[in-house]
Design an enzyme around this catalytic site. Structure first.
Site, short mmCIF file in Angstrom:
data_model
loop_
_atom_site.label_atom_id
_atom_site.label_comp_id
_atom_site.label_asym_id
_atom_site.label_seq_id
_atom_site.Cartn_x
_atom_site.Cartn_y
_atom_site.Cartn_z
N TYR A 1 -0.36 -13.49 -0.42
CA TYR A 1 0.26 -13.20 -1.73
C TYR A 1 1.61 -12.54 -1.53
CZ TYR A 1 -2.31 -8.69 -1.12
OH TYR A 1 -2.85 -7.52 -0.65
N ASP B 1 -13.87 5.96 -0.40
CA ASP B 1 -14.62 5.35 0.70
C ASP B 1 -15.66 6.29 1.29
OD1 ASP B 1 -13.41 2.89 0.53
OD2 ASP B 1 -12.49 2.94 2.52
N ARG C 1 0.82 -1.22 0.00
CA ARG C 1 0.00 0.00 0.00
C ARG C 1 0.85 1.26 0.00
NH1 ARG C 1 -5.33 0.21 1.97
NH2 ARG C 1 -6.11 -1.88 1.76
C1 LIG Z 1 -8.36 -5.60 5.03
C2 LIG Z 1 -8.60 -4.74 3.82
C3 LIG Z 1 -8.10 -5.15 2.59
C4 LIG Z 1 -8.34 -4.36 1.45
N1 LIG Z 1 -7.85 -4.81 0.25
C5 LIG Z 1 -8.08 -4.06 -0.86
C6 LIG Z 1 -7.57 -4.51 -2.13
O1 LIG Z 1 -6.90 -5.55 -2.21
N2 LIG Z 1 -7.83 -3.73 -3.23
C7 LIG Z 1 -8.55 -2.56 -3.14
O2 LIG Z 1 -8.76 -1.91 -4.17
N3 LIG Z 1 -9.05 -2.14 -1.95
C8 LIG Z 1 -8.82 -2.85 -0.82
N4 LIG Z 1 -9.30 -2.41 0.39
C9 LIG Z 1 -10.10 -1.16 0.44
C10 LIG Z 1 -9.23 0.08 0.39
O3 LIG Z 1 -8.21 -0.02 1.38
C11 LIG Z 1 -10.04 1.35 0.63
O4 LIG Z 1 -11.23 1.29 -0.13
C12 LIG Z 1 -9.24 2.58 0.18
O5 LIG Z 1 -8.01 2.63 0.85
C13 LIG Z 1 -10.05 3.87 0.42
O6 LIG Z 1 -9.25 4.98 0.08
P1 LIG Z 1 -9.75 6.46 0.40
O7 LIG Z 1 -8.65 7.37 -0.04
O8 LIG Z 1 -11.10 6.68 -0.15
O9 LIG Z 1 -9.92 6.51 1.98
P2 LIG Z 1 -8.81 6.45 3.12
O10 LIG Z 1 -7.69 5.55 2.74
O11 LIG Z 1 -9.51 6.17 4.40
O12 LIG Z 1 -8.20 7.92 3.16
C14 LIG Z 1 -8.90 8.99 3.76
C15 LIG Z 1 -7.88 10.08 4.08
O13 LIG Z 1 -8.58 11.23 4.52
C16 LIG Z 1 -7.97 11.74 5.69
N5 LIG Z 1 -9.02 12.43 6.45
C17 LIG Z 1 -10.06 11.85 7.09
N6 LIG Z 1 -10.84 12.80 7.66
C18 LIG Z 1 -10.27 13.99 7.37
C19 LIG Z 1 -10.62 15.33 7.67
N7 LIG Z 1 -11.72 15.61 8.40
N8 LIG Z 1 -9.83 16.33 7.23
C20 LIG Z 1 -8.73 16.05 6.49
N9 LIG Z 1 -8.33 14.78 6.17
C21 LIG Z 1 -9.11 13.78 6.60
C22 LIG Z 1 -7.40 10.51 6.39
O14 LIG Z 1 -6.36 10.83 7.29
C23 LIG Z 1 -6.91 9.69 5.19
O15 LIG Z 1 -5.61 10.02 4.81
C24 LIG Z 1 -9.08 -3.17 1.55
C25 LIG Z 1 -9.55 -2.74 2.80
C26 LIG Z 1 -9.31 -3.52 3.92
C27 LIG Z 1 -9.85 -3.04 5.23
#
Ligand SMILES: Cc1cc2nc3c(=O)[nH]c(=O)nc-3n(C[C@H](O)[C@H](O)[C@H](O)COP(=O)(O)OP(=O)(O)OC[C@H]3O[C@@H](n4cnc5c(N)ncnc54)[C@H](O)[C@@H]3O)c2cc1C
Length: 410
Positions: free
Chosen positions: A214, A291, A106
């Site tokens: 993996y 997310d 990651r």
């Molecule tokens: C066990 C597990 C395995 C997974 N495996 C996979 C996989 O193999 N392939 C895949 O595609 N997905 C996988 N996922 C899903 C994937 O990890 C998430 O869907 C993805 O990381 C979401 O990214 P994001 O940037 O939307 O959210 P996040 O990664 O949650 O990032 C949100 C960011 O916003 C910041 N933030 C939050 N609130 C605020 C605020 N109020 N002000 C400013 N900043 C803020 C946080 O600090 C963070 O940096 C997996 C998830 C899990 C739990």
């Protein structure tokens, strides 16, 4: 009018990849991240051809390939007896979709987007906790914890599962699956005697649990994910998902799985929530992404990929030059339905993986009957990302469990 650009809230994989997509369209982009540093917690991540296709378009696939691993197959096994149920040949998958299936750390994937953003001139700001959002006559505004505010033409809220934006704009609750994930990324030398496959993704599926392995980083490391249903979560207790529950959940698993469980990181675990799909991600000039918009259970390994696709789709609609309102409407029109399908399918796949008793045997019979080169379950997801609803492929065919007899003793 002065170009106030775009604010992206959240510097995870979703926020950074969206920032990159929009900066590549010539927009001024600022990322506001609450943490003191940009980074990713966790171990490996799987990225399918619908993601590597976009990495290629961004000019990032070569770097990702150098840091990741291109496995030979995805193999699904029964977690109780270890028998192989089905496999996806990933060379065939690459030929079909034109781009590889990859596994990568990651932090490496996140770092690729971070460097890409820096090269495109994205302003990357840390220690910026956004507390609220509002639309303004000319765009949108974020208010920060220190009381200051920043204006932009558009605000993209990529602030994750527990999104402040989602709370303010929609106000729905997360859905607790009562499952919890443990992770580990281990030096390969530590696991060589554990019956591991060094060039495959292996998924062991079993009653109320599954286990994934993996390779990572050119095969120098092995990634492990152990997922199980917590009895204490089902009893409504707060102290759920602890290591004693991990050990109990895999007590009846086959030898290869049992050898892997003691090696899981035991100082942290991830309780697994998703949300019911919603179709309204765009509220004036504030839009949800990643997310924040569509958190899935991870059973399809598409959560981060959906986030990366979101940014790419938005960038493509911005490039059409019809203005922000049209671009945001087009983004929502195609992405909300696609992600709804993935979120609901992930729940179904989780149910299927975790079956027990006769239903487990029926599921195994269906998987064993599947041809290695049958792509009917991947065409709807691994093909080119749709830009408009008419490009979204039909969903996969449903095979009812009751259509087969359980194979006794399977
Ligand atoms: C066990 C597990 C395995 C997974 N495996 C996979 C996989 O193999 N392939 C895949 O595609 N997905 C996988 N996922 C899903 C994937 O990890 C998430 O869907 C993805 O990381 C979401 O990214 P994001 O940037 O939307 O959210 P996040 O990664 O949650 O990032 C949100 C960011 O916003 C910041 N933030 C939050 N609130 C605020 C605020 N109020 N002000 C400013 N900043 C803020 C946080 O600090 C963070 O940096 C997996 C998830 C899990 C739990």
């Amino acid at each position: 009018m002065r170009n106030r650009g775009v604010i992206v809230v959240g510097g995870g994989i979703g926020g950074l990849s969206a920032a990159l997509a929009l900066a590549r369209q010539g927009l001024r982009v600022r990322v506001l991240e609450r943490a003191r540093e940009f980074g990713e917690v966790g171990a490996g991540i799987q990225i399918a051809p619908n993601c590597t296709r976009l990495l290629h378009e961004y000019g990032l696939l070569t770097e990702a390939t150098a840091l990741g691993v291109l496995p030979d197959s995805i193999i699904m096994r029964d977690a109780l007896d270890g028998s192989e149920l089905t496999r996806l040949d990933l060379a065939g998958l690459r030929r079909r979709y034109g781009f590889p299936y990859m596994v990568i750390h990651r932090s490496d994937l996140h770092g690729i987007f971070l460097r890409g953003c820096a090269q495109e001139g994205v302003e990357l700001l840390t220690s910026q906790l956004v507390t609220s959002y509002e639309n303004t006559p000319a765009g949108a505004r974020v208010v920060l914890a220190d009381g200051s505010s920043q204006d932009a033409d558009v605000v993209i809220a990529a602030d994750g599962l527990h999104s402040v934006a989602r709370q303010q704009l929609i106000g729905d609750a997360t859905v607790n699956s009562a499952y919890v994930a443990y992770r580990a990324a281990l030096p390969i030398d530590q696991v060589l005697g554990n019956g591991i496959a060094r060039t495959d993704v292996v998924v062991y599926i079993g009653p109320r649990c599954h286990f994934v392995q993996y390779p990572l980083r050119g095969g120098e490391m092995l990634n492990q994910v152990a997922v199980f249903q917590s009895p204490r979560a089902r009893d409504g207790r707060e102290d759920w998902g602890t290591p004693d529950e991990l050990d109990a959940a895999f007590g009846a698993a086959c030898e290869n799985v049992r050898k892997g469980i003691p090696l899981m990181w035991r100082d942290r675990w991830w309780r697994m929530y998703d949300r019911d799909p919603v179709t309204s991600w765009v509220h004036g000039r504030v839009a949800l992404l990643g997310d924040a918009a569509h958190p899935p259970l991870q059973y399809m390994a598409q959560g981060a990929i959906m986030a990366i696709e979101d940014g790419w789709v938005l960038g493509q609609h911005v490039a059409r030059g019809a203005g922000w309102d049209a671009a945001l409407a087009a983004y929502q029109a195609v992405r909300a339905e696609h992600c709804r399908r993935v979120v609901l399918t992930a729940r179904k796949w989780g149910d299927l993986w975790h079956l027990d008793g006769a239903k487990r045997l029926q599921r195994n019979a269906i998987l064993c009957a599947r041809d290695t080169h049958d792509y009917s379950f991947t065409d709807w997801i691994y093909g080119p990302t749709a830009l408009t609803p008419d490009q979204e492929p039909p969903l996969y065919p449903d095979i009812p469990l009751d259509s087969v007899q359980p194979t006794v003793g399977a």
